[in-house]
Motif scaffolding. Structure first.
Motif, PDB file in Angstrom:
ATOM      1  N   LYS A   1       9.606  -0.151 -12.320  1.00 23.66           N
ATOM      2  CA  LYS A   1       8.286   0.061 -11.710  1.00 23.66           C
ATOM      3  C   LYS A   1       8.335  -0.173 -10.207  1.00 23.66           C
ATOM      4  CE  LYS A   1       5.325  -0.979 -15.700  1.00 23.66           C
ATOM      5  NZ  LYS A   1       4.256  -1.868 -16.219  1.00 23.66           N
ATOM      6  N   GLU A   2       9.056  -1.210  -9.792  1.00 21.92           N
ATOM      7  CA  GLU A   2       9.163  -1.499  -8.359  1.00 21.92           C
ATOM      8  C   GLU A   2       9.875  -0.373  -7.624  1.00 21.92           C
ATOM      9  OE1 GLU A   2       9.355  -6.405  -8.715  1.00 21.92           O
ATOM     10  OE2 GLU A   2      11.184  -5.205  -8.486  1.00 21.92           O
ATOM     11  N   ALA A   3      10.945   0.146  -8.219  1.00 13.72           N
ATOM     12  CA  ALA A   3      11.702   1.227  -7.587  1.00 13.72           C
ATOM     13  C   ALA A   3      10.863   2.501  -7.476  1.00 13.72           C
ATOM     14  CB  ALA A   3      12.978   1.500  -8.372  1.00 13.72           C
ATOM     15  N   VAL A   4      10.140   2.851  -8.550  1.00 10.54           N
ATOM     16  CA  VAL A   4       9.301   4.051  -8.535  1.00 10.54           C
ATOM     17  C   VAL A   4       8.167   3.906  -7.524  1.00 10.54           C
ATOM     18  CG1 VAL A   4       7.685   5.439  -9.889  1.00 10.54           C
ATOM     19  CG2 VAL A   4       9.851   4.713 -10.902  1.00 10.54           C
ATOM     20  N   ALA A   5       7.517   2.736  -7.513  1.00  4.17           N
ATOM     21  CA  ALA A   5       6.417   2.509  -6.569  1.00  4.17           C
ATOM     22  C   ALA A   5       6.912   2.562  -5.127  1.00  4.17           C
ATOM     23  CB  ALA A   5       5.764   1.157  -6.854  1.00  4.17           C
ATOM     24  N   THR A   6       8.093   2.009  -4.880  1.00  4.46           N
ATOM     25  CA  THR A   6       8.655   2.016  -3.533  1.00  4.46           C
ATOM     26  C   THR A   6       9.006   3.434  -3.101  1.00  4.46           C
ATOM     27  OG1 THR A   6       9.564  -0.200  -3.867  1.00  4.46           O
ATOM     28  CG2 THR A   6      10.490   1.105  -2.066  1.00  4.46           C
ATOM     29  N   ALA A   7       9.595   4.211  -3.991  1.00  5.32           N
ATOM     30  CA  ALA A   7       9.946   5.596  -3.665  1.00  5.32           C
ATOM     31  C   ALA A   7       8.698   6.432  -3.394  1.00  5.32           C
ATOM     32  CB  ALA A   7      10.762   6.208  -4.803  1.00  5.32           C
ATOM     33  N   ALA A   8       7.662   6.240  -4.220  1.00  4.52           N
ATOM     34  CA  ALA A   8       6.424   7.007  -4.046  1.00  4.52           C
ATOM     35  C   ALA A   8       5.730   6.660  -2.738  1.00  4.52           C
ATOM     36  CB  ALA A   8       5.490   6.741  -5.229  1.00  4.52           C
ATOM     37  N   SER A   9       5.635   5.365  -2.424  1.00  2.72           N
ATOM     38  CA  SER A   9       4.993   4.959  -1.181  1.00  2.72           C
ATOM     39  C   SER A   9       5.822   5.388   0.031  1.00  2.72           C
ATOM     40  CB  SER A   9       4.759   3.446  -1.166  1.00  2.72           C
ATOM     41  OG  SER A   9       5.978   2.740  -1.332  1.00  2.72           O
TER      42      SER A   9
ATOM     43  N   VAL B   1      -0.776   0.050  -4.014  1.00  2.00           N
ATOM     44  CA  VAL B   1       0.247  -0.031  -5.060  1.00  2.00           C
ATOM     45  C   VAL B   1       0.058  -1.269  -5.932  1.00  2.00           C
ATOM     46  CG1 VAL B   1       2.716  -0.438  -5.433  1.00  2.00           C
ATOM     47  CG2 VAL B   1       1.980   1.361  -3.873  1.00  2.00           C
ATOM     48  N   VAL B   2      -0.385  -2.381  -5.336  1.00  2.00           N
ATOM     49  CA  VAL B   2      -0.394  -3.656  -6.062  1.00  2.00           C
ATOM     50  C   VAL B   2      -1.787  -4.148  -6.442  1.00  2.00           C
ATOM     51  CG1 VAL B   2       1.733  -4.373  -4.924  1.00  2.00           C
ATOM     52  CG2 VAL B   2      -0.462  -5.031  -3.916  1.00  2.00           C
ATOM     53  N   ASN B   3      -2.830  -3.365  -6.145  1.00  2.00           N
ATOM     54  CA  ASN B   3      -4.172  -3.919  -6.327  1.00  2.00           C
ATOM     55  C   ASN B   3      -4.557  -4.169  -7.782  1.00  2.00           C
ATOM     56  OD1 ASN B   3      -4.531  -1.302  -7.154  1.00  2.00           O
ATOM     57  ND2 ASN B   3      -6.276  -0.864  -5.824  1.00  2.00           N
TER      58      ASN B   3
ATOM     59  N   ASP C   1      -0.731 -10.891 -11.960  1.00  2.00           N
ATOM     60  CA  ASP C   1       0.206 -11.992 -11.768  1.00  2.00           C
ATOM     61  C   ASP C   1       0.630 -12.069 -10.302  1.00  2.00           C
ATOM     62  OD1 ASP C   1       3.046 -13.144 -11.543  1.00  2.00           O
ATOM     63  OD2 ASP C   1       2.489 -13.695 -13.582  1.00  2.00           O
ATOM     64  N   PRO C   2       0.373 -13.204  -9.617  1.00  2.00           N
ATOM     65  CA  PRO C   2       0.657 -13.284  -8.179  1.00  2.00           C
ATOM     66  C   PRO C   2       2.135 -13.119  -7.826  1.00  2.00           C
ATOM     67  CG  PRO C   2       0.064 -15.448  -9.066  1.00  2.00           C
ATOM     68  CD  PRO C   2      -0.230 -14.442 -10.130  1.00  2.00           C
ATOM     69  N   ILE C   3       3.029 -13.615  -8.688  1.00  2.00           N
ATOM     70  CA  ILE C   3       4.468 -13.494  -8.403  1.00  2.00           C
ATOM     71  C   ILE C   3       4.914 -12.042  -8.519  1.00  2.00           C
ATOM     72  CG2 ILE C   3       6.779 -14.191  -9.084  1.00  2.00           C
ATOM     73  CD1 ILE C   3       5.187 -16.432  -7.832  1.00  2.00           C
ATOM     74  N   LYS C   4       4.516 -11.376  -9.614  1.00  2.00           N
ATOM     75  CA  LYS C   4       4.875  -9.965  -9.785  1.00  2.00           C
ATOM     76  C   LYS C   4       4.252  -9.116  -8.684  1.00  2.00           C
ATOM     77  CE  LYS C   4       5.473 -10.066 -14.833  1.00  2.00           C
ATOM     78  NZ  LYS C   4       4.984  -9.525 -16.130  1.00  2.00           N
ATOM     79  N   LYS C   5       3.026  -9.468  -8.321  1.00  2.00           N
ATOM     80  CA  LYS C   5       2.328  -8.726  -7.266  1.00  2.00           C
ATOM     81  C   LYS C   5       3.054  -8.870  -5.932  1.00  2.00           C
ATOM     82  CE  LYS C   5      -2.295  -8.092  -5.315  1.00  2.00           C
ATOM     83  NZ  LYS C   5      -3.720  -8.490  -5.422  1.00  2.00           N
ATOM     84  N   ALA C   6       3.499 -10.087  -5.636  1.00  2.00           N
ATOM     85  CA  ALA C   6       4.208 -10.331  -4.377  1.00  2.00           C
ATOM     86  C   ALA C   6       5.529  -9.583  -4.336  1.00  2.00           C
ATOM     87  CB  ALA C   6       4.433 -11.828  -4.191  1.00  2.00           C
ATOM     88  N   ARG C   7       6.256  -9.600  -5.444  1.00  2.00           N
ATOM     89  CA  ARG C   7       7.546  -8.894  -5.485  1.00  2.00           C
ATOM     90  C   ARG C   7       7.353  -7.387  -5.289  1.00  2.00           C
ATOM     91  NH1 ARG C   7      10.741 -11.624 -10.655  1.00  2.00           N
ATOM     92  NH2 ARG C   7      11.020 -13.711  -9.772  1.00  2.00           N
ATOM     93  N   MET C   8       6.379  -6.828  -5.987  1.00  2.00           N
ATOM     94  CA  MET C   8       6.098  -5.394  -5.860  1.00  2.00           C
ATOM     95  C   MET C   8       5.661  -5.053  -4.438  1.00  2.00           C
ATOM     96  SD  MET C   8       5.740  -2.380  -7.480  1.00  2.00           S
ATOM     97  CE  MET C   8       5.268  -2.526  -9.216  1.00  2.00           C
ATOM     98  N   ALA C   9       4.805  -5.881  -3.871  1.00  2.00           N
ATOM     99  CA  ALA C   9       4.282  -5.621  -2.530  1.00  2.00           C
ATOM    100  C   ALA C   9       5.394  -5.664  -1.484  1.00  2.00           C
ATOM    101  CB  ALA C   9       3.195  -6.644  -2.177  1.00  2.00           C
ATOM    102  N   LEU C  10       6.272  -6.653  -1.567  1.00  2.00           N
ATOM    103  CA  LEU C  10       7.348  -6.776  -0.587  1.00  2.00           C
ATOM    104  C   LEU C  10       8.292  -5.587  -0.648  1.00  2.00           C
ATOM    105  CD1 LEU C  10       8.184 -10.588  -0.824  1.00  2.00           C
ATOM    106  CD2 LEU C  10       6.971  -9.409   1.004  1.00  2.00           C
ATOM    107  N   ALA C  11       8.638  -5.149  -1.856  1.00  2.00           N
ATOM    108  CA  ALA C  11       9.549  -4.007  -1.999  1.00  2.00           C
ATOM    109  C   ALA C  11       8.911  -2.731  -1.476  1.00  2.00           C
ATOM    110  CB  ALA C  11       9.950  -3.840  -3.462  1.00  2.00           C
ATOM    111  N   SER C  12       7.686  -2.439  -1.925  1.00  2.00           N
ATOM    112  CA  SER C  12       7.039  -1.182  -1.546  1.00  2.00           C
ATOM    113  C   SER C  12       6.654  -1.164  -0.066  1.00  2.00           C
ATOM    114  CB  SER C  12       5.802  -0.940  -2.418  1.00  2.00           C
ATOM    115  OG  SER C  12       4.867  -1.996  -2.275  1.00  2.00           O
ATOM    116  N   MET C  13       6.196  -2.289   0.466  1.00  2.00           N
ATOM    117  CA  MET C  13       5.806  -2.336   1.876  1.00  2.00           C
ATOM    118  C   MET C  13       7.007  -2.175   2.804  1.00  2.00           C
ATOM    119  SD  MET C  13       2.821  -5.227   2.253  1.00  2.00           S
ATOM    120  CE  MET C  13       1.109  -4.817   1.927  1.00  2.00           C
ATOM    121  N   ASP C  14       8.122  -2.805   2.453  1.00  2.00           N
ATOM    122  CA  ASP C  14       9.300  -2.668   3.312  1.00  2.00           C
ATOM    123  C   ASP C  14       9.846  -1.244   3.249  1.00  2.00           C
ATOM    124  OD1 ASP C  14      11.628  -3.336   4.896  1.00  2.00           O
ATOM    125  OD2 ASP C  14      11.291  -5.387   4.298  1.00  2.00           O
TER     126      ASP C  14
END
Length: 450
Positions: free
Chosen positions: A247-255, A278-280, A284-297
């Motif tokens: 999910k993180e990889a797909v969200a990062t590629a899409a963004s 992507v993360v709204n 879960d705050p930990i999963k949200k933070a991980r997803m946000a950091l990957a997709s934002m970078d």
């Protein structure tokens, strides 16, 4: 292209990766302020354009990778692009997952680069036939771009109100220089004003410390304790696709794809807009933070790279906030590059492809590997032995030198004035991009409105 040029590009890319690894880890260094002066110096020194481009691409990739480390380690943005990631970096830091935060950001950056490079090269080839039409309307495009970015700023009314007055300041200084004979009337000072805008917040903050009343209101904190996480014991070359969930990889590629297609918009604005979208829905705050950091970078990388390559290859005019900002010396660096004769005109499409591939592969490969293997060691060295003030002092002195070359002693005073005004406006919430675009649209605006 000769083997010597290829060797020079490789050498320049390695040098950029080494230099901007150290600079990127130092907290609070603005991307434009550290990229533009060095790039401008290389152009003015007569370095081959294709070598300069390879250096710049490697520097951009490296800087956007390494400025994630202060976010994860200390909760401090390494640069402006990393600022939206700080809250999520702090969540993982408090959970004792700083190393995971670095891994997510670095892996997201890899995906962002892999998406942005081919998309930018393909999109540039499609837009190239329209370059003359777009260039003919560049001045009004800059004006409407300033309005658009103003509407995206956190203080929209102020941002809109300052567009014309700031343009008057820029154009007024130009007429002053012509009037006193500092520069010929055929010369339009732009680069040093642009550098003045980039160092504006820094200059304004420094001057504010000389105000005793203001100094008395500043809250003094204890010495900050920074805990460097333990080094990873991972062996071999880390695979970014294994460090991210599906999910993180797909969200990062899409963004990242979205960021590449919106190259003409503010990279920071798009990072916040797409990153939060992507993360709204993640609770879960930990999963949200991980997803946000990957997709934002990843998004930050893609928007930055596309904002450089597409205007440079297809248009020959700096028609994006990134092109107007850190990449400006690739378009305007008189007497080497001018609006009618810049890197767009002297390099072929193949040259752009080779320089981009060499710069991005070396910058990404070297920096990603060393980040994942030695991030903690590099962080400890930078935080302990490289004063932030020394880096800022170096770039302020470089800006002063370039201002003198651009318009003599009077221009140093002019650049300080531009820096103070832009710093004050930035403190009020006006976006950098608004000021950059207002500067470029200044002659057209004043001729149309007055």
């Amino acid at each position: 292209m000769t083997l010597q040029l290829v060797f020079e590009m490789i050498l320049a890319s390695v040098g950029a990766a080494a230099l901007y690894t150290l600079i990127g880890i130092a907290p609070g260094t603005d991307e434009t302020a550290v990229l533009a002066p060095v790039t401008l110096a290389l152009v003015l020194l007569g370095v081959e354009p294709i070598v300069v481009l390879a250096f710049f691409i490697s520097a951009v990739v490296t800087l956007n990778l390494t400025d994630a480390i202060p976010v994860a380690v200390a909760g401090i943005p390494g640069g402006v692009m990393a600022a939206p990631m700080v809250p999520y970096g702090m969540i993982l830091k408090k959970a004792g997952q700083s190393v995971i935060g670095i891994e997510k950001m670095a892996s997201g950056a890899v995906i962002g680069t892999l998406v942005a490079v081919p998309v930018s090269l393909i999109l540039a080839s499609f837009l190239a036939p329209l370059s003359k039409v777009i260039a003919a309307y560049s001045a009004p495009v800059f004006f409407f771009g300033a309005l658009f970015l103003a509407l995206m700023s956190r203080n929209k009314v102020i941002s809109i109100l300052v567009i014309i007055p700031f343009a008057m300041l820029i154009q007024g200084l130009r007429y002053l220089y012509w009037g006193v004979g500092a520069v010929p009337e055929t010369t339009t000072v732009s680069l040093s004003f642009f550098l003045g805008i980039t160092i504006g917040p820094m200059i304004f903050s420094m001057l504010a410390l000389l105000n005793k009343d203001h100094l008395a209101t500043i809250k003094r904190e204890d010495v900050r304790t920074i805990v460097i996480p333990k080094a990873s014991n991972r062996k071999g070359f880390p695979n970014p696709f294994k460090l991210l969930t599906k999910k993180e990889a797909v969200a990062t590629a899409a963004s990242s794809l979205g960021g590449s297609l919106t190259f003409f918009m503010s990279p920071v604005g798009m990072t916040i807009l797409f990153g939060e979208a992507v993360v709204n829905r993640i609770k879960d705050p930990i999963k949200k933070a991980r997803m946000a950091l990957a997709s934002m970078d990843g998004l930050a990388h893609s928007t930055y790279i596309a904002g450089i390559l597409i205007p440079l290859i297809a248009l020959g005019i700096p028609l994006s906030p990134v092109a107007i900002g850190p990449a400006n010396p690739l378009f305007n660096a008189a007497p080497v590059f001018t609006a009618d004769h810049n890197m767009h005109h002297v390099l072929s499409y193949g040259d752009f492809v080779w320089a981009t591939l060499i710069g991005s592969i070396i910058g990404l490969g070297l920096t990603y590997f060393f980040m994942m293997k030695y991030a903690t060691h590099i962080s400890r060295f930078v935080f302990k032995y490289i004063p932030h003030e020394a880096i800022l002092g170096l770039f302020i002195s470089l800006v002063a030198m370039l201002a003198y070359m651009d318009g003599g002693l009077i221009n140093i005073a002019g650049v300080v004035l531009v820096a103070i005004v832009s710093g004050a406006l930035s403190r009020l919430g006006v976006n950098y991009g608004v000021l950059f675009m207002a500067m470029y649209a200044a002659p057209w605006m004043l001729s149309k409105f007055f």
